[in-house]
Design an enzyme around this catalytic site. Structure first.
Site, mmCIF file in Angstrom:
data_model
loop_
_atom_site.group_PDB
_atom_site.id
_atom_site.type_symbol
_atom_site.label_atom_id
_atom_site.label_comp_id
_atom_site.label_asym_id
_atom_site.label_seq_id
_atom_site.Cartn_x
_atom_site.Cartn_y
_atom_site.Cartn_z
ATOM 1 N N LYS A 105 -12.408 -6.194 5.290
ATOM 2 C CA LYS A 105 -12.326 -6.412 6.736
ATOM 3 C C LYS A 105 -13.308 -6.224 7.331
ATOM 4 C CE LYS A 105 -7.400 -6.506 5.750
ATOM 5 N NZ LYS A 105 -6.210 -5.111 5.711
ATOM 6 N N TYR B 256 -2.454 -15.039 6.933
ATOM 7 C CA TYR B 256 -0.680 -14.522 6.672
ATOM 8 C C TYR B 256 0.588 -15.160 7.564
ATOM 9 C CZ TYR B 256 -4.352 -9.247 6.526
ATOM 10 O OH TYR B 256 -4.724 -8.377 6.115
ATOM 11 N N ASN C 178 -7.264 -0.755 8.421
ATOM 12 C CA ASN C 178 -7.770 -0.284 6.711
ATOM 13 C C ASN C 178 -8.397 -1.452 5.857
ATOM 14 O OD1 ASN C 178 -6.757 -2.950 6.254
ATOM 15 N ND2 ASN C 178 -4.423 -1.904 5.514
ATOM 16 N N HIS D 274 -8.754 -6.093 2.496
ATOM 17 C CA HIS D 274 -7.008 -6.776 1.639
ATOM 18 C C HIS D 274 -7.370 -7.302 0.784
ATOM 19 C CE1 HIS D 274 -4.594 -10.321 1.362
ATOM 20 N NE2 HIS D 274 -5.358 -10.376 0.189
ATOM 21 N N GLU E 296 -4.816 -17.616 -1.778
ATOM 22 C CA GLU E 296 -5.767 -17.214 -1.470
ATOM 23 C C GLU E 296 -7.418 -17.690 -1.850
ATOM 24 O OE1 GLU E 296 -4.532 -12.774 -1.240
ATOM 25 O OE2 GLU E 296 -2.711 -13.213 0.086
HETATM 26 P P1 RTP Z 1 -3.230 -6.757 3.740
HETATM 27 O O1 RTP Z 1 -2.705 -7.672 3.005
HETATM 28 O O2 RTP Z 1 -4.396 -6.742 4.631
HETATM 29 O O3 RTP Z 1 -4.030 -6.845 2.726
HETATM 30 O O4 RTP Z 1 -2.697 -5.247 3.300
HETATM 31 P P2 RTP Z 1 -1.388 -5.276 2.797
HETATM 32 O O5 RTP Z 1 -0.091 -6.114 1.646
HETATM 33 O O6 RTP Z 1 -1.354 -3.657 1.894
HETATM 34 O O7 RTP Z 1 -0.258 -5.264 4.053
HETATM 35 P P3 RTP Z 1 0.648 -6.027 4.389
HETATM 36 O O8 RTP Z 1 1.847 -5.717 4.538
HETATM 37 O O9 RTP Z 1 0.665 -7.362 3.746
HETATM 38 O O10 RTP Z 1 0.004 -6.257 5.732
HETATM 39 C C1 RTP Z 1 -1.134 -6.906 6.528
HETATM 40 C C2 RTP Z 1 -1.786 -5.854 7.104
HETATM 41 O O11 RTP Z 1 -0.992 -5.636 8.617
HETATM 42 C C3 RTP Z 1 -1.017 -4.134 8.793
HETATM 43 N N1 RTP Z 1 -0.225 -4.076 8.968
HETATM 44 N N2 RTP Z 1 0.558 -3.626 9.993
HETATM 45 N N3 RTP Z 1 1.499 -1.958 12.212
HETATM 46 C C4 RTP Z 1 2.466 -2.310 11.412
HETATM 47 O O12 RTP Z 1 3.801 -2.090 10.673
HETATM 48 C C5 RTP Z 1 1.368 -3.076 9.650
HETATM 49 N N4 RTP Z 1 2.052 -3.422 8.704
HETATM 50 C C6 RTP Z 1 0.804 -4.070 8.768
HETATM 51 C C7 RTP Z 1 -1.597 -4.042 7.841
HETATM 52 O O13 RTP Z 1 -3.305 -3.357 8.414
HETATM 53 C C8 RTP Z 1 -1.958 -4.807 7.268
HETATM 54 O O14 RTP Z 1 -3.204 -4.547 6.006
HETATM 55 MG MG MG Z 2 -0.921 -8.325 2.219
#
Ligand code: RTP
Ligand code: MG
Length: 148
Positions: free
Chosen positions: A9, A49, A112, A115, A126
């Site tokens: 990212k 997203y 973080n 991705h 994707e």
């Molecule tokens: P990613 O898709 O980016 O790989 O991350 P992930 O699967 O671990 O998490 P996901 O649930 O898909 O969420 C995508 C990104 O959104 C941000 N996020 N912020 N403020 C919040 O509660 C919140 N929840 C998610 C995070 O940066 C996450 O990586």
């Molecule tokens: Mg995700």
């Protein structure tokens, strides 16, 4: 062989973590089959997203992922989707264990570092969202005989 979409990212690119992140997946034994440094458009960010559309953090998420270049990659290997998610660590760096990418380098949830696709369907979706088929390279590595 299974493939996944991984992306450093904008925070990871700005913090010079691209090399370290690539090294972790190479050292694990996975194979890089495609990569490019690129800016994500707002439209691509919203498609990527889409599952989070309507959530309170969606706007912040799109703003962040379009805020600077990302390093998009396709990696290949046995169960690479699930194994790379383990190497990335939990979404929130507070819960990500040391030894994982987010556990070692991340401080806050909205920055973080990396991705990774979370399943077979999202990996396919994707990969085709970010790469044309001719951008992916099929090749054999002699090392694979020692990994598998
Ligand atoms: P990613 O898709 O980016 O790989 O991350 P992930 O699967 O671990 O998490 P996901 O649930 O898909 O969420 C995508 C990104 O959104 C941000 N996020 N912020 N403020 C919040 O509660 C919140 N929840 C998610 C995070 O940066 C996450 O990586
Ligand atoms: Mg995700």
């Amino acid at each position: 062989m299974e493939r996944t979409f991984l992306m450093v990212k904008p925070d990871g690119v700005q913090r010079n973590l691209m090399g370290k992140i690539i090294a972790r997946f190479e050292e694990k034994g996975f194979q890089l089959v495609g990569a490019k440094l690129m800016h994500i458009s707002e439209d691509l960010a919203e498609q990527h997203y889409a599952e989070h559309k309507g959530k309170p953090f969606f706007t912040q998420l799109v703003d962040f992922i379009t805020s600077g270049p990302v390093f998009a990659m396709v990696w290949q290997g046995e169960e690479v989707i699930a194994k790379s998610r383990i190497m990335m660590g939990k979404t929130d760096p507070l819960e990500a264990l040391p030894g994982t990418i987010r556990g070692d380098f991340g401080v806050v949830k909205h920055k973080n570092i990396i991705h990774g696709s979370d399943g077979k369907e999202s990996a396919q979706r994707e990969i085709s969202l970010f790469f044309d088929e001719e951008e992916l390279v099929e090749y054999h590595k002699l090392l694979d005989n020692w990994v598998y």
